[in-house]
Design a protein around this motif. Structure first.
Motif, PDB file in Angstrom:
ATOM      1  N   GLY A   1       0.819  -1.205   0.000  1.00 39.91           N
ATOM      2  CA  GLY A   1       0.000   0.000   0.000  1.00 39.91           C
ATOM      3  C   GLY A   1       0.849   1.248   0.000  1.00 39.91           C
ATOM      4  N   VAL A   2       1.902   1.226   0.796  1.00 42.25           N
ATOM      5  CA  VAL A   2       2.803   2.373   0.849  1.00 42.25           C
ATOM      6  C   VAL A   2       3.435   2.626  -0.513  1.00 42.25           C
ATOM      7  CG1 VAL A   2       5.006   3.204   1.759  1.00 42.25           C
ATOM      8  CG2 VAL A   2       3.334   2.175   3.300  1.00 42.25           C
ATOM      9  N   SER A   3       3.860   1.553  -1.154  1.00 43.13           N
ATOM     10  CA  SER A   3       4.516   1.708  -2.454  1.00 43.13           C
ATOM     11  C   SER A   3       3.580   2.287  -3.500  1.00 43.13           C
ATOM     12  CB  SER A   3       5.034   0.349  -2.938  1.00 43.13           C
ATOM     13  OG  SER A   3       6.033  -0.124  -2.069  1.00 43.13           O
ATOM     14  N   ALA A   4       2.405   1.715  -3.554  1.00 39.74           N
ATOM     15  CA  ALA A   4       1.448   2.179  -4.558  1.00 39.74           C
ATOM     16  C   ALA A   4       1.097   3.642  -4.313  1.00 39.74           C
ATOM     17  CB  ALA A   4       0.196   1.322  -4.513  1.00 39.74           C
ATOM     18  N   LYS A   5       0.895   3.952  -3.043  1.00 40.22           N
ATOM     19  CA  LYS A   5       0.569   5.324  -2.684  1.00 40.22           C
ATOM     20  C   LYS A   5       1.692   6.282  -3.086  1.00 40.22           C
ATOM     21  CE  LYS A   5      -0.259   8.045   1.539  1.00 40.22           C
ATOM     22  NZ  LYS A   5      -0.203   7.966   3.016  1.00 40.22           N
ATOM     23  N   SER A   6       2.926   5.838  -2.901  1.00 36.94           N
ATOM     24  CA  SER A   6       4.062   6.686  -3.222  1.00 36.94           C
ATOM     25  C   SER A   6       4.143   6.972  -4.710  1.00 36.94           C
ATOM     26  CB  SER A   6       5.369   6.016  -2.770  1.00 36.94           C
ATOM     27  OG  SER A   6       5.335   5.770  -1.378  1.00 36.94           O
ATOM     28  N   VAL A   7       3.951   5.937  -5.503  1.00 40.28           N
ATOM     29  CA  VAL A   7       4.015   6.137  -6.946  1.00 40.28           C
ATOM     30  C   VAL A   7       2.887   7.052  -7.395  1.00 40.28           C
ATOM     31  CG1 VAL A   7       3.900   5.048  -9.207  1.00 40.28           C
ATOM     32  CG2 VAL A   7       5.140   3.931  -7.360  1.00 40.28           C
ATOM     33  N   ALA A   8       1.712   6.770  -6.894  1.00 41.00           N
ATOM     34  CA  ALA A   8       0.556   7.574  -7.294  1.00 41.00           C
ATOM     35  C   ALA A   8       0.730   9.031  -6.879  1.00 41.00           C
ATOM     36  CB  ALA A   8      -0.716   6.995  -6.685  1.00 41.00           C
ATOM     37  N   ALA A   9       1.263   9.222  -5.679  1.00 40.51           N
ATOM     38  CA  ALA A   9       1.394  10.581  -5.156  1.00 40.51           C
ATOM     39  C   ALA A   9       2.437  11.394  -5.917  1.00 40.51           C
ATOM     40  CB  ALA A   9       1.757  10.539  -3.671  1.00 40.51           C
ATOM     41  N   VAL A  10       3.514  10.750  -6.293  1.00 33.99           N
ATOM     42  CA  VAL A  10       4.617  11.485  -6.897  1.00 33.99           C
ATOM     43  C   VAL A  10       4.693  11.365  -8.412  1.00 33.99           C
ATOM     44  CG1 VAL A  10       7.128  11.732  -6.954  1.00 33.99           C
ATOM     45  CG2 VAL A  10       5.970  11.198  -4.796  1.00 33.99           C
TER      46      VAL A  10
ATOM     47  N   THR B   1      11.110   7.324  -4.291  1.00 30.66           N
ATOM     48  CA  THR B   1      11.841   6.597  -3.251  1.00 30.66           C
ATOM     49  C   THR B   1      11.866   7.374  -1.940  1.00 30.66           C
ATOM     50  OG1 THR B   1      13.249   5.547  -4.895  1.00 30.66           O
ATOM     51  CG2 THR B   1      14.061   5.587  -2.629  1.00 30.66           C
ATOM     52  N   GLU B   2      12.134   8.649  -2.081  1.00 32.78           N
ATOM     53  CA  GLU B   2      12.181   9.514  -0.914  1.00 32.78           C
ATOM     54  C   GLU B   2      10.835   9.501  -0.173  1.00 32.78           C
ATOM     55  OE1 GLU B   2      13.492  12.055   1.908  1.00 32.78           O
ATOM     56  OE2 GLU B   2      14.602  10.885   0.428  1.00 32.78           O
ATOM     57  N   TYR B   3       9.796   9.614  -0.943  1.00 32.37           N
ATOM     58  CA  TYR B   3       8.453   9.617  -0.368  1.00 32.37           C
ATOM     59  C   TYR B   3       8.170   8.309   0.368  1.00 32.37           C
ATOM     60  CZ  TYR B   3       3.374  10.419  -0.248  1.00 32.37           C
ATOM     61  OH  TYR B   3       2.075  10.617   0.161  1.00 32.37           O
ATOM     62  N   ARG B   4       8.528   7.218  -0.293  1.00 38.09           N
ATOM     63  CA  ARG B   4       8.270   5.908   0.288  1.00 38.09           C
ATOM     64  C   ARG B   4       9.058   5.691   1.582  1.00 38.09           C
ATOM     65  NH1 ARG B   4      10.627   0.870   0.017  1.00 38.09           N
ATOM     66  NH2 ARG B   4      12.288   1.766  -1.217  1.00 38.09           N
ATOM     67  N   ARG B   5      10.310   6.122   1.564  1.00 34.66           N
ATOM     68  CA  ARG B   5      11.142   5.958   2.761  1.00 34.66           C
ATOM     69  C   ARG B   5      10.553   6.745   3.936  1.00 34.66           C
ATOM     70  NH1 ARG B   5      15.342   2.371   3.157  1.00 34.66           N
ATOM     71  NH2 ARG B   5      15.864   1.724   1.053  1.00 34.66           N
ATOM     72  N   ARG B   6      10.053   7.884   3.639  1.00 34.99           N
ATOM     73  CA  ARG B   6       9.463   8.689   4.716  1.00 34.99           C
ATOM     74  C   ARG B   6       8.231   8.015   5.292  1.00 34.99           C
ATOM     75  NH1 ARG B   6      11.479  13.803   2.941  1.00 34.99           N
ATOM     76  NH2 ARG B   6      10.145  13.871   1.110  1.00 34.99           N
ATOM     77  N   GLU B   7       7.450   7.439   4.414  1.00 31.41           N
ATOM     78  CA  GLU B   7       6.236   6.755   4.876  1.00 31.41           C
ATOM     79  C   GLU B   7       6.604   5.581   5.782  1.00 31.41           C
ATOM     80  OE1 GLU B   7       2.717   7.158   3.827  1.00 31.41           O
ATOM     81  OE2 GLU B   7       3.504   9.155   3.437  1.00 31.41           O
TER      82      GLU B   7
END
Lengths: 166, 166
Positions: free
Chosen positions: B28-37, B115-121
């Motif tokens: 979920g985190v990964s998908a959210k990160s891609v979608a968000a960025v 990647t940055e977004y995902r790491r933060r999540e």
DNA sequence: ATCCACCGTTGCATTATGCAAATCTTGCAC
DNA sequence: GTGCAAGATTTGCATAATGCAACGGTGGAT
């Protein structure tokens, strides 16, 4: 990846990598299980079968929502599954504008065989772990999961390790 | 085996569920990160970019193999990425029958932001865990991974939590 | 010089996907 | 009871993803 990160960056990185590696292992097991048992079925199709297996018959919209796809995609995937004899459409006597999609006997059988195979693969891995570390795994993962505010692992489409991404 | 039953069925089930639930969270985190960025890019395309980001320029066949897809699929996905300005084909002076595919500046940038977004999540989740349980997580997952004979978590396409299944 | 394995591409067929429009059903207001 | 808005499913259209097979170019071995 290799750039400098905030304070606890190293620890967070270590956990992230550990989880992702484990996840990768699981993904491999899942794919292998489907390929070994289910032969000529695509992953999206199998994922739909798993959803039906865990939730019982569903109307199309619910199914699409659960899988995170457009209803039209669900309609056509169901078409193919019905054609292959793994799923069936049933009209709902309650409301003629809805239909319910369910597994056929052979569809259920397919899911069961894949699940069984997958559980055996995972069990084999777990049994190679030093016993004292198994307990730590469950506890730590639960803590991780809780921290992520994710609902507990009931049987779900994800139970086959098959989401649409990752 | 050291135990009598395949017995630890319950324990094995517990671990399986725990890992799968955690995996689901990560997905979920990964998908959210891609979608968000990343907005208008498909997951298979992004996955290819991540592969290039972690391994550097690759020839087409290696890329396809790494992603587990047919070379023809890789060719055409690269076509689209080149069209969008995220990747580039470079002829290899060493061997004219090979080409290398690499990221453009904007492609690298895209991957970095996701990647940055995902790491933060993930970091946010880990930081909500009781500290004493974090250590247990890493250890236990490493034991699990080792038992699965999976190579260690080097940075890889899976690093974005994006494999083709799961 | 010839042969063969390898590389990337292209043609073809099928599946996956989303958006938008069409069709039918239901429930509710009036 | 008529009419209309909302909902469910399907279909049309476009594009992406995918594998297999075939093709033409390249490079190494004999």
């Amino acid at each position: 990846m290799t750039e400098e990160l905030p304070p606890s960056g190293n620890e967070v990185d270590a956990i992230t990598d550990a989880v992702l590696t484990a996840s990768r292992l699981l993904v491999g097991v899942s794919a292998k299980s489907v390929a070994a048992v289910a032969g000529p079925i695509s992953l999206p199709q199998f994922r739909l079968l798993v959803a039906l297996s865990s939730r019982g018959p569903l109307k199309l919209v619910s199914l699409a929502e659960l899988l995170g796809v457009n209803p039209s995609t669900a309609t056509r995937t169901v078409d193919r599954l019905v054609g292959a004899g793994w799923a069936e459409r049933n009209s709902n006597p309650e409301s003629r504008r809805e239909i319910t999609v369910g597994l056929t006997g052979s569809g259920r059988d397919l899911v069961d065989r894949v699940t069984e195979y997958r559980r055996r693969e995972i069990a084999a891995i777990v049994q190679r772990m030093p016993a004292h570390r198994r307990e730590g795994l469950v506890e730590a993962l639960q803590a991780f999961t809780e921290a992520g505010a994710e609902p507990p692992a009931r049987t779900s489409p994800y139970d086959a390790g098959l989401t649409q991404w990752d």
